[in-house]
Design an enzyme around this catalytic site. Structure first.
Site, PDB file in Angstrom:
ATOM      1  CB  THR A 127      47.741  39.715   9.750  1.00  0.00           C
ATOM      2  OG1 THR A 127      48.168  38.483  10.333  1.00  0.00           O
ATOM      3  CG2 THR A 127      46.443  39.427   9.014  1.00  0.00           C
ATOM      4  CE1 TYR A 151      43.700  40.008  12.883  1.00  0.00           C
ATOM      5  CE2 TYR A 151      45.286  38.274  12.391  1.00  0.00           C
ATOM      6  CZ  TYR A 151      44.999  39.594  12.680  1.00  0.00           C
ATOM      7  OH  TYR A 151      46.037  40.509  12.746  1.00  0.00           O
TER       8      TYR A 151
HETATM    9  C1  UD1 Z   1      48.267  35.673  14.854  1.00  0.00           C
HETATM   10  C2  UD1 Z   1      48.489  35.838  13.388  1.00  0.00           C
HETATM   11  C3  UD1 Z   1      49.395  37.000  13.153  1.00  0.00           C
HETATM   12  C4  UD1 Z   1      48.782  38.232  13.748  1.00  0.00           C
HETATM   13  C5  UD1 Z   1      48.497  38.007  15.196  1.00  0.00           C
HETATM   14  C6  UD1 Z   1      47.676  39.159  15.663  1.00  0.00           C
HETATM   15  C7  UD1 Z   1      48.264  33.650  12.328  1.00  0.00           C
HETATM   16  C8  UD1 Z   1      48.949  32.459  11.830  1.00  0.00           C
HETATM   17  N1  UD1 Z   1      49.057  34.621  12.846  1.00  0.00           N
HETATM   18  O1  UD1 Z   1      49.468  35.318  15.441  1.00  0.00           O
HETATM   19  O2  UD1 Z   1      49.569  37.208  11.784  1.00  0.00           O
HETATM   20  O3  UD1 Z   1      49.613  39.333  13.580  1.00  0.00           O
HETATM   21  O4  UD1 Z   1      47.736  36.824  15.396  1.00  0.00           O
HETATM   22  O5  UD1 Z   1      47.188  38.973  16.870  1.00  0.00           O
HETATM   23  O6  UD1 Z   1      47.078  33.717  12.286  1.00  0.00           O
HETATM   24  N2  UD1 Z   1      50.860  29.679  21.689  1.00  0.00           N
HETATM   25  C9  UD1 Z   1      50.961  28.716  22.694  1.00  0.00           C
HETATM   26  N3  UD1 Z   1      50.571  29.072  23.951  1.00  0.00           N
HETATM   27  C10 UD1 Z   1      50.096  30.311  24.256  1.00  0.00           C
HETATM   28  C11 UD1 Z   1      50.010  31.284  23.228  1.00  0.00           C
HETATM   29  C12 UD1 Z   1      50.391  30.930  21.944  1.00  0.00           C
HETATM   30  O7  UD1 Z   1      51.370  27.596  22.462  1.00  0.00           O
HETATM   31  O8  UD1 Z   1      49.752  30.562  25.420  1.00  0.00           O
HETATM   32  C13 UD1 Z   1      51.298  29.337  20.331  1.00  0.00           C
HETATM   33  C14 UD1 Z   1      50.187  29.425  19.306  1.00  0.00           C
HETATM   34  O9  UD1 Z   1      49.474  28.230  19.223  1.00  0.00           O
HETATM   35  C15 UD1 Z   1      51.005  29.727  18.041  1.00  0.00           C
HETATM   36  C16 UD1 Z   1      52.201  30.534  18.557  1.00  0.00           C
HETATM   37  O10 UD1 Z   1      52.274  30.266  19.947  1.00  0.00           O
HETATM   38  O11 UD1 Z   1      51.475  28.558  17.492  1.00  0.00           O
HETATM   39  C17 UD1 Z   1      52.042  32.022  18.359  1.00  0.00           C
HETATM   40  O12 UD1 Z   1      50.743  32.379  18.795  1.00  0.00           O
HETATM   41  P1  UD1 Z   1      50.309  33.891  19.035  1.00  0.00           P
HETATM   42  O13 UD1 Z   1      51.385  34.593  19.781  1.00  0.00           O
HETATM   43  O14 UD1 Z   1      48.939  33.873  19.615  1.00  0.00           O
HETATM   44  O15 UD1 Z   1      50.268  34.541  17.578  1.00  0.00           O
HETATM   45  P2  UD1 Z   1      49.641  33.976  16.209  1.00  0.00           P
HETATM   46  O16 UD1 Z   1      48.346  33.332  16.451  1.00  0.00           O
HETATM   47  O17 UD1 Z   1      50.706  33.227  15.495  1.00  0.00           O
END
Ligand code: UD1
Length: 337
Positions: A127, A151
């Site tokens: 990741t 993670y």
């Molecule tokens: C994370 C990992 C990524 C991994 C994935 C696996 C990090 C930085 N990235 O992705 O490498 O492959 O998990 O599951 O650790 N968000 C909102 N509202 C929501 C959902 C998400 O604002 O309801 C935002 C989050 O705060 C983030 C972005 O959208 O800033 C992406 O989030 P998400 O889709 O959950 O993925 P990551 O956490 O980036």
């Protein structure tokens, strides 16, 4: 080629199995504990299988070392593609041991069995979270690894075990694929992400667009980015799947290596929301709330290496298309799944 696929009933694993089944000459054994994967997905994959391939499914948890070893005793694998893992960043912060046990300990056992039973190729789902908050964007494979959540650390530890093992055992090679933000669904809308309590942004946005959720929460708009929301590199799951098939081939005549899997451009949370609103035609409500623990401000891949060394070329690198396929799948889940 005989391949063991762990987590093959899950989101990314099932898309890779789909592509293997559409190619030729693979004997695939899927093990999955069905904690987030689905039996319905396995049935759909059965229907996709071409005559030249075979597929069997075994319900098993990787922590059951005796059962897993039995599978190695009774089969002869040339390759392992290892997807099964826990993947929710905030959960890893509150329950780190779940991540170290499931992601690291179980992976070490799998690597140990690979060595014991002579499996020569190991494709590992890692990741972008291994980079933490990178200083240089886009981030290269040789950038410092400094995870900011358990993670990412659980995956980095497994990467290190793989590297040391390959150094010590000459017949064993790996490809580590560092996924950026995987999203979307099968272009033909046959499979997609089934798990009901999804946390990933594009999945959540699609659920909100079809009315499964009342609103979407933006986790923080005070990040040091152009609009204050986090930036990610969203990669379509079918493009990511291609990289796995290419990695299997790559190991035929190359050494072990690590590759980023992303497109090289980033979108903010607000841009993703606008795109989902546009493709769905639904102006769903959003609310800005506090930051989520463990989130990096900006993660964008430098993907030159996988393009140059493996010849990987993305086919679906448009955010609108990614959102559209996620939305199509969400509608299918509503109507028939
Ligand atoms: C994370 C990992 C990524 C991994 C994935 C696996 C990090 C930085 N990235 O992705 O490498 O492959 O998990 O599951 O650790 N968000 C909102 N509202 C929501 C959902 C998400 O604002 O309801 C935002 C989050 O705060 C983030 C972005 O959208 O800033 C992406 O989030 P998400 O889709 O959950 O993925 P990551 O956490 O980036």
């Amino acid at each position: 080629m005989d391949i063991l696929v762990t987590g093959g009933a899950g989101y990314i694993g099932s898309h890779v199995v789909k592509q293997l089944l559409e190619s030729s000459n693979y004997t695939i054994t899927i093990i999955d504990n069905l904690s987030t994967g689905s039996l319905k997905t396995i049935q759909t994959l059965e229907g996709i299988k071409s005559d030249e391939n075979s597929m069997k499914f075994i319900k098993a948890d990787l922590s059951n070392f005796a059962q897993i070893e039995e599978i190695f005793k009774t089969n002869s694998f040339q390759a392992i593609i290892h997807f099964a893992a826990s993947i929710i960043v905030p959960e890893s912060v509150t329950n780190p041991l779940k991540y170290y046990l499931n992601n690291t300990t179980n992976t070490i056992n799998l690597i140990n069995l690979a060595i014991k039973y002579g499996v020569s190729k190991f494709i590992f789902s890692s990741t972008a979270a291994v980079y933490g908050n990178p200083e240089e964007i886009p981030v290269r494979e040789d950038s410092p690894t400094c995870p900011i959540n358990p993670y990412g650390m659980s995956k980095l530890m497994s990467e290190n075990v793989l590297k040391d093992t390959a150094r010590a055992y000459k017949g064993f090679k790996y490809v580590i694929l560092r996924y950026f933000n995987v999203a979307g669904a099968d272009i033909k809308n046959r499979i997609g992400q089934c798990f009901p309590n999804a946390t990933h942004l594009i999945k959540v946005a699609a659920e909100t667009a079809v009315g499964k959720r009342d609103k979407l929460y933006i986790f923080g708009d005070d990040y040091p980015t152009f609009d204050g929301t986090c930036i990610r590199d969203y990669i379509h799951v079918d493009d990511l799947s291609d990289a796995h098939l290419m990695a299997l081939e790559y190991l035929e005549d190359h050494d072990s290596d690590v590759f980023n899997c992303g497109y090289g451009y980033g979108y903010s949370v607000k841009q993703v929301i606008e795109t989902m609103r546009k493709v769905s035609g639904v102006n769903f409500p959003v609310e800005v709330v506090g930051r989520r623990e463990g989130d990096a401000a900006c993660l964008v891949a430098n993907s030159d290496k996988i393009k140059t060394l493996m010849g990987w070329q993305p086919k679906y690198n448009q955010l609108e298309l990614i959102c559209q396929t996620a939305l199509n799948w969400e509608k299918k889940l509503l109507s028939s799944y």
